[in-house]
Design an enzyme around this catalytic site. Structure first.
Site, PDB file in Angstrom:
ATOM      1  N   LEU A 130       0.801  -1.221   0.000  1.00 17.58           N
ATOM      2  CA  LEU A 130       0.000   0.000   0.000  1.00 17.58           C
ATOM      3  C   LEU A 130       0.837   1.276   0.000  1.00 17.58           C
ATOM      4  O   LEU A 130       0.413   2.305  -0.514  1.00 17.58           O
ATOM      5  CB  LEU A 130      -0.939   0.013   1.223  1.00 17.58           C
ATOM      6  CG  LEU A 130      -1.984  -1.109   1.291  1.00 17.58           C
ATOM      7  CD1 LEU A 130      -2.795  -0.996   2.578  1.00 17.58           C
ATOM      8  CD2 LEU A 130      -2.910  -1.067   0.079  1.00 17.58           C
ATOM      9  N   GLY A 131       2.010   1.222   0.620  1.00 16.13           N
ATOM     10  CA  GLY A 131       2.836   2.427   0.697  1.00 16.13           C
ATOM     11  C   GLY A 131       3.966   2.244   1.684  1.00 16.13           C
ATOM     12  O   GLY A 131       4.120   1.191   2.303  1.00 16.13           O
ATOM     13  N   GLY A 171       6.973   4.502   4.446  1.00 18.53           N
ATOM     14  CA  GLY A 171       7.522   5.698   5.058  1.00 18.53           C
ATOM     15  C   GLY A 171       9.014   5.501   5.244  1.00 18.53           C
ATOM     16  O   GLY A 171       9.614   4.608   4.642  1.00 18.53           O
ATOM     17  N   THR A 172       9.610   6.329   6.101  1.00 16.56           N
ATOM     18  CA  THR A 172      11.047   6.245   6.321  1.00 16.56           C
ATOM     19  C   THR A 172      11.451   4.911   6.934  1.00 16.56           C
ATOM     20  O   THR A 172      12.455   4.311   6.550  1.00 16.56           O
ATOM     21  CB  THR A 172      11.505   7.386   7.251  1.00 16.56           C
ATOM     22  OG1 THR A 172      11.047   8.632   6.716  1.00 16.56           O
ATOM     23  CG2 THR A 172      13.026   7.413   7.354  1.00 16.56           C
ATOM     24  N   PHE A 173      10.646   4.422   7.885  1.00 18.99           N
ATOM     25  CA  PHE A 173      11.021   3.212   8.609  1.00 18.99           C
ATOM     26  C   PHE A 173      10.026   2.061   8.446  1.00 18.99           C
ATOM     27  O   PHE A 173      10.217   1.013   9.017  1.00 18.99           O
ATOM     28  CB  PHE A 173      11.153   3.516  10.110  1.00 18.99           C
ATOM     29  CG  PHE A 173      12.190   4.554  10.419  1.00 18.99           C
ATOM     30  CD1 PHE A 173      13.535   4.228  10.381  1.00 18.99           C
ATOM     31  CD2 PHE A 173      11.834   5.854  10.715  1.00 18.99           C
ATOM     32  CE1 PHE A 173      14.504   5.177  10.651  1.00 18.99           C
ATOM     33  CE2 PHE A 173      12.797   6.815  10.989  1.00 18.99           C
ATOM     34  CZ  PHE A 173      14.145   6.473  10.962  1.00 18.99           C
ATOM     35  N   ALA A 174       8.976   2.260   7.682  1.00 14.17           N
ATOM     36  CA  ALA A 174       7.931   1.244   7.629  1.00 14.17           C
ATOM     37  C   ALA A 174       7.388   1.051   6.220  1.00 14.17           C
ATOM     38  O   ALA A 174       7.423   1.968   5.395  1.00 14.17           O
ATOM     39  CB  ALA A 174       6.791   1.624   8.570  1.00 14.17           C
ATOM     40  N   LYS A 175       6.883  -0.163   5.984  1.00 16.21           N
ATOM     41  CA  LYS A 175       6.122  -0.465   4.783  1.00 16.21           C
ATOM     42  C   LYS A 175       4.737  -0.903   5.230  1.00 16.21           C
ATOM     43  O   LYS A 175       4.584  -1.500   6.301  1.00 16.21           O
ATOM     44  CB  LYS A 175       6.794  -1.579   3.982  1.00 16.21           C
ATOM     45  CG  LYS A 175       8.141  -1.177   3.398  1.00 16.21           C
ATOM     46  CD  LYS A 175       8.751  -2.322   2.588  1.00 16.21           C
ATOM     47  CE  LYS A 175      10.096  -1.907   1.984  1.00 16.21           C
ATOM     48  NZ  LYS A 175      10.710  -3.014   1.198  1.00 16.21           N
ATOM     49  N   VAL A 176       3.738  -0.605   4.413  1.00 15.90           N
ATOM     50  CA  VAL A 176       2.362  -0.933   4.776  1.00 15.90           C
ATOM     51  C   VAL A 176       1.761  -1.840   3.709  1.00 15.90           C
ATOM     52  O   VAL A 176       1.868  -1.551   2.502  1.00 15.90           O
ATOM     53  CB  VAL A 176       1.499   0.330   4.943  1.00 15.90           C
ATOM     54  CG1 VAL A 176       0.083  -0.039   5.362  1.00 15.90           C
ATOM     55  CG2 VAL A 176       2.124   1.277   5.971  1.00 15.90           C
ATOM     56  N   ASP A 192       2.103  16.576  14.630  1.00 14.24           N
ATOM     57  CA  ASP A 192       2.290  16.559  13.176  1.00 14.24           C
ATOM     58  C   ASP A 192       0.936  16.502  12.466  1.00 14.24           C
ATOM     59  O   ASP A 192       0.748  15.733  11.523  1.00 14.24           O
ATOM     60  CB  ASP A 192       3.171  15.382  12.754  1.00 14.24           C
ATOM     61  CG  ASP A 192       3.711  15.533  11.334  1.00 14.24           C
ATOM     62  OD1 ASP A 192       3.752  16.682  10.835  1.00 14.24           O
ATOM     63  OD2 ASP A 192       4.083  14.521  10.723  1.00 14.24           O
TER      64      ASP A 192
END
Length: 433
Positions: free
Chosen positions: A22-23, A25-30, A138
């Site tokens: 799905l997408g 980030g800097t430290f994670a995949k979803v 944020d």
């Protein structure tokens, strides 16, 4: 070993079938994932341990887990459980399919009524966070998702802070957030009130919803910060006088005079009823179902080790098995060797003294008050899980109403009624599996 090979090896306990990416980030995949037992879809956030440890972010990950476990609210993305392997940490989270609110605004500004609808939901979520000592830090359109019913969902608590992180001056000092949404007191580096900083960000969000563009825009970030410091922005002519007045009070560069959430809730623009219909929360829907509450069978659900991690404070399991002195403001949890039927009977006895409506199955109870308090009728959910056949974990949560009223009920009525069945580490041994 890759994340997918781990899944095939049963690291996810065969509970989740991983699907499309799905997408990231800097430290994670979803990934999209499916709960094999229920068929429900979830978003599986996968965080690599090695990378997180290498950059010294493990404490931040633990804090995010701890914070998200507290965030049970219709307008906040829910964390269902946390699992771990040798290489990864897995967050099974609510799957929100409607995309970002940002995508709506890119098509053009919103009319006041739908903008108010989303803003009311945003403030409800932020007020909920602040009442539990959590500051998001944020808030921006990209972190506001929409579900299939059009309900707003706040996500990404990776930069959040707890009231425990305040320094001796009672302020936060870590500069973080997204430049266009950040409050002048945050970039001022003299310390800031997390609640007031979040209110500024909410003001920016409301401005963008109504205007279709940001209030502070400059190609040069230093020039943009100068405008933010001065509160130098202009409302377009189509803003109504009431919305203009509210936004101006939220984007006050002086945090001491910036409007509070209590006053936002009481403002004339905010209080106008939206014509957009809101759906009920999941727990409210469960309560309305009556028999077969929570869709559970006749026996308490059995907890595996991963469940236990998700129920504990971060990665510390001890709070599960001790007399619950340190609890979340909306959550009470304790272990017991008393049968589930006896636990439910004791809860029913307490409910009668308060004239609560009661819905129950053999592993859960839903209580709802008959009189409206400061924030509506008090609703309480009690779920019972089995660690082993003779040892249960009882989890009590508020799902509607006022937190103060809930805390008073727990401390003055529920806790005394249940004190004789709470399992403690003193003088007790854990039952054999």
């Amino acid at each position: 070993m890759t994340m997918r090979s781990e899944a095939k090896c049963g690291v996810l306990r065969g509970k989740y079938e991983l699907g499309r990416f799905l997408g990231h980030g800097t430290f994670a995949k979803v990934y999209h994932a499916r709960n094999l037992a229920t068929g429900d879809s979830v978003a599986m956030k996968v965080v690599g341990k090695e990378k997180v440890i290498r950059v010294g972010m493990m404490e931040q990950v633990k804090r995010e887990i701890s914070i998200m476990k507290m965030m049970k609210h219709l307008n906040i993305v829910e964390l269902y459980e946390v699992m771990a392997s040798k290489t990864n940490i897995y967050f099974a989270m609510e799957l929100v399919c409607g995309g970002e609110l940002f995508a709506k605004v890119t098509k053009g500004r919103l009319l006041e009524d739908p903008a108010r609808h989303y803003f009311q939901q945003l403030i409800s979520a932020v007020d909920f966070c602040h009442s539990r000592g959590v500051y998001h830090r944020d808030l921006k359109l990209e972190n506001l998702l929409l579900d299939e019913d059009g309900n707003l969902k706040v996500t990404d608590f990776g930069l959040s802070a707890l009231s425990d992180h305040l320094r001796q001056d009672g302020l936060l000092h870590t500069t973080c957030g997204t430049p266009a949404y950040v409050a002048p007191d945050v970039i001022g580096k003299k310390g800031y009130d997390g609640a007031k900083a979040d209110i500024w960000s909410c003001g920016v969000i409301l401005y963008v919803l109504l205007a279709g563009y940001l209030p502070f825009q400059e190609d040069n970030i230093v020039a943009m910060y100068r405008k933010i410091y001065r509160g130098d922005f202009k409302c377009p002519p189509w803003f109504s006088p009431e919305s203009r007045k509210l936004i101006t009070k939220m984007l006050d560069p002086n945090p001491n005079t910036r409007i509070s959430i209590a006053k936002i809730l009481n403002s004339s623009w905010f209080k106008k009823k939206s014509t957009v219909r809101q759906s009920k929360s999941k727990l409210e829907q469960e309560f309305a179902l009556g028999d077969g509450v929570n869709g559970k069978g006749n026996e308490p659900e059995t907890l595996n080790a991963f469940h236990i991690i998700s129920l504990s404070e971060g990665f510390d399991l001890s709070p599960l098995f001790e007399n619950t002195k340190k609890i979340d403001k909306e959550e009470l949890r304790f272990g017991t060797m008393t049968p589930a039927s006896s636990v439910i009977s004791k809860i029913e006895e307490v409910a009668k003294t308060r004239n609560f409506s009661v819905k129950k199955s053999d592993s859960c109870v839903r209580l709802q008050g008959q009189e409206s308090g400061r924030k509506g009728k008090l609703g309480i959910a009690v779920d019972i899980f089995a660690v082993v056949a003779s040892f249960l974990v009882v989890e009590v949560k508020k799902y509607s109403g006022d937190t103060l009223e809930y805390n008073q009920f727990c401390s003055k009525e529920l806790r005394p009624a249940l004190k004789n069945i709470v399992w403690t580490t003193t003088g007790n041994s854990m039952p054999e599996c």
